[in-house]
Enzyme design. Structure first.
Site: not given
Ligand code: CA
Length: 683
Positions: A117, A179, A301, A388-389
């Site tokens: 990123r 994960e 999560d 999300n990100w």
């Molecule tokens: Ca995760």
């Protein structure tokens, strides 16, 4: 004499850089990470004249998530496999490339593609991290390696995809891997030589050993029963940070638990600090200052690693220093960043896991129906999150936060036979059984419920102001500017400029490939540019699509830079690989297919897609050709294609299990209408 020499250098520097140059020198534009630019040469009145200034091909179709850094007329970008490029910011000419030669088989440890990123810049050096856990410092002019340090224990499946941040002489980096099973931490290194200055662990290790800090000892009180340290515990800091210089506080966002399932991780209950939290740290010594936990005892999560923005908001007549976050769990949080006190929280997407956040306690009120200990539960948001990100943006002009929001659902189930398996996904949730609903009605419901939109959100009133609706989730990060504009790329391959206050679409161009990265802007020699890295990838397309997916297969990524009156944009059209699918005569016995289906979803779906439906980035195995089928065992067990990232799985699979997987893949190909002779452009 020294001062004289410095002033000569300063004069030369000013002579080279026009005084009106305004560049993008930090990941989130500033330490507050607001991603709002004051530039307005490109604005709501002329944005329709935007065209291409230049583009640069990265020659790979893997996920593209970089935020470029622009300093001294040079653009520094990262690309898949942690490669760093320096480009002329005006022409796009390549100045240098640094390929850290990451071990391709390490891709197996990456939950969500071999993405990166972005880099960081300071005093003539470019810093970036690699998927296999290294932090590197490069000479900004030549690209030469200055130092490199390993930040992880390679016995555990750590990966780094995030951009480092710099505070003074410290460069700070976290990692991912929760994960598969790791213990989260961030580390500060000396920018000069890469020596370690401090490390902050986000979750406790083995309580029978001494704790590394008082903060970790306090956190251990909130974990109970179980042997979380053997799985790792989680809480990885894989993306966002922000910094308040005045308060001298570094804010980090922490991830989900390892494993996801709290009944395995901490069967005696507890909040499991500091999972899914915003944690404020003293950057001088790495000591804990305060935390706010978004999802106590996370079991879904629900990372709080999502983008955080610092600003001041007038709340009930009082100006407050706030930190804002829209984590995966679907609540938009406004928190007092001086002390961690919750100011407000409202859901920005529909959710069923909690009814609301109790303002007395600052805690979410969970819906017992989404507790999956006894029975599997359909939960929204799912593991991809309500956000999300992909970075948000906060415009101080409109007072709005622009959120790349999405609606996702997922069935979580308790795995009573769970045991930690090194090298595999260790979620403790039965994702190998619940990957996609089997009955058509539920599948159609999931299909309908999986959507995305750009949301303009008022953080003071905690209300939606406008939205731009998309058919699917996983669109790109966001940039807003003082030109009353908001820029976003979409997962269906468009780059769009909206009017920031109204949401009206003012300009749109067909790119021909999905966009997930956030745009940036800069101005050199009086010309403003808008830049975005295009290319699909990341978690959602890897785990696959839905049967009705309007697929936009990934093509080679490009850095695309726009200016007023630029060239016409050519959409990418070339498909990467065209295969002639081949369906060998393998077992069609139901019991074999069922075994293969289970093994496939334990180990293969995370990259090749649930139900063998690829999202278009990695090969859709239904379309394997004859050679690929004949060498299937050699690929899966022998690592024949390890140099592309398809590592050997002989530690997890037997020959019989691999043959069962192949039979299942062929069966799925037949069921979804693939035939042997059909030429395909799907891949
Ligand atoms: Ca995760």
């Amino acid at each position: 004499m020294k001062n004289y020499a410095l002033s000569i250098i300063a004069v030369l520097f000013v002579a080279q850089c026009s005084q009106s140059d305004i560049e993008w020198t930090k990941h989130g534009l500033s330490d507050a990470e607001e991603r709002f630019s004051q530039l307005q040469d490109i604005n709501e009145n002329n944005v329709s004249k935007l065209g291409l200034a230049w583009s640069f091909d990265t020659n790979t179709n893997r996920g593209h998530e970089t935020t470029p850094i622009v300093v001294d007329r040079t653009m520094y970008i990262t690309a898949p496999w942690s490669v760093v490029y320096a480009l002329d910011a005006i022409t796009g000419d390549l100045k240098w490339t640094h390929d850290p030669q990451v071990e391709r088989s390490w891709a197996r440890n990456a939950c969500c593609d071999v993405v990166n990123r972005g880099a960081a810049y300071q005093n003539g050096r470019v810093y970036s991290a690699t998927i296999d856990g290294r932090l590197i410092a490069l000479d900004a002019i030549t690209g030469d390696l200055i130092w490199e340090t390993l930040t992880i224990d390679k016995d555990r499946p750590y990966t780094i995809t995030g951009a480092p941040r710099i505070i003074g002489n410290k460069i700070i980096i976290g990692n991912g891997g929760a994960e598969l099973g790791v213990r989260g931490y961030i580390t500060a290194y000396d920018t000069e030589d890469g020596s370690e200055l401090w490390r902050f662990y986000t979750v406790p290790g083995d309580p029978n050993l001494p704790f590394e800090s008082e903060a970790v000892a306090a956190a251990a009180e909130t974990w109970s029963g179980g042997k979380w340290w053997e799985y790792g515990g989680g809480g990885t800091v894989w993306d966002s940070m922000a910094y308040d210089k005045e308060l001298n506080l570094l804010y980090i966002g922490t991830g989900n638990g390892s494993p996801w399932n709290r009944y395995i991780r901490s069967p005696g209950g507890g909040d499991n600090l500091y999972l899914s939290s915003i944690v404020a740290i003293n950057p001088d010594n790495g000591e804990y200052v305060w935390h706010y936990q978004t999802t106590p005892g996370d079991s879904w999560d629900y990372t709080a690693t999502q983008h955080m923005i610092l600003t001041e908001l007038e709340i009930n007549g009082e100006l407050r220093k706030v930190i804002m976050q829209a984590p995966k769990n679907g609540f938009f949080y406004v928190v007092d960043r001086t002390n961690g006190e919750l100011i407000s929280a409202e859901n920005f997407v529909p959710m069923n896991w909690a009814t609301h956040v109790d303002m007395e306690t600052g805690r979410p009120v969970e819906n017992p129906a989404t507790n999956y200990f006894e029975n599997p539960a359909l939960v929204t948001p799912g593991p991809l999150g309500g956000h999300n990100w992909q970075p948000m943006s906060y415009s101080s002009d409109t007072g709005l936060v622009y959120i790349p929001a999405q609606e996702t659902v997922f069935v979580y189930g308790n795995d009573p036979d769970f045991s930690y398996t090194k090298g595999a996904w260790n979620t403790g949730s039965t994702i190998e059984l619940t990957y996609l609903p089997k009955d058509p009605a539920t599948l159609a419901m999931v299909d309908q419920a999986t959507i995305g939109y750009l949301l303009a959100w008022d953080p003071v009133s905690q209300k939606e102001v406008w939205r731009a609706q998309y058919k699917r989730p996983w669109s790109g990060g966001v940039l807003s500017t003082a030109g009353n504009l908001v820029f976003q790329g979409t997962s269906d391959g468009r780059f769009i400029a909206y009017q920031a206050d109204s949401g009206t679409s003012l300009w749109e161009v067909e790119i021909g490939q999905g966009i997930i990265a956030p745009p940036i802007t800069y101005k050199i020699d009086g010309i403003q540019y808008i830049a975005v890295q295009v290319g699909y990838g990341g978690a959602y397309p890897l785990v696959g699509g839905l049967p009705s997916e309007n697929k936009n297969p990934a093509k080679n990524g490009r850095m695309m830079v726009f200016k007023l009156n630029g060239e016409k944009v050519e959409a990418a059209t070339k498909d990467l690989i065209v295969t002639t699918p081949y369906l060998p005569n393998l077992s069609e016995e139901a019991v074999i297919i069922a075994k293969g289906e289970l093994e496939y979803h334990e180990h293969c779906q995370f990259c090749h897609g649930a139900g063998v439906i690829s999202g278009g980035v990695l090969p859709d195995l239904r379309y394997l050709d004859e050679t690929s089928h004949k060498t299937f065992l050699g690929t899966v067990l022998g690592g024949m294609h390890a140099n592309t990232g398809m590592a050997a799985f002989k530690d997890l699979l037997t020959i019989e299990q691999t043959e069962n997987i192949q039979a299942y893949i062929v069966n799925q190909a037949r069921l979804t209408g693939v035939t042997t002779s059909e030429a395909s452009s799907e891949q």
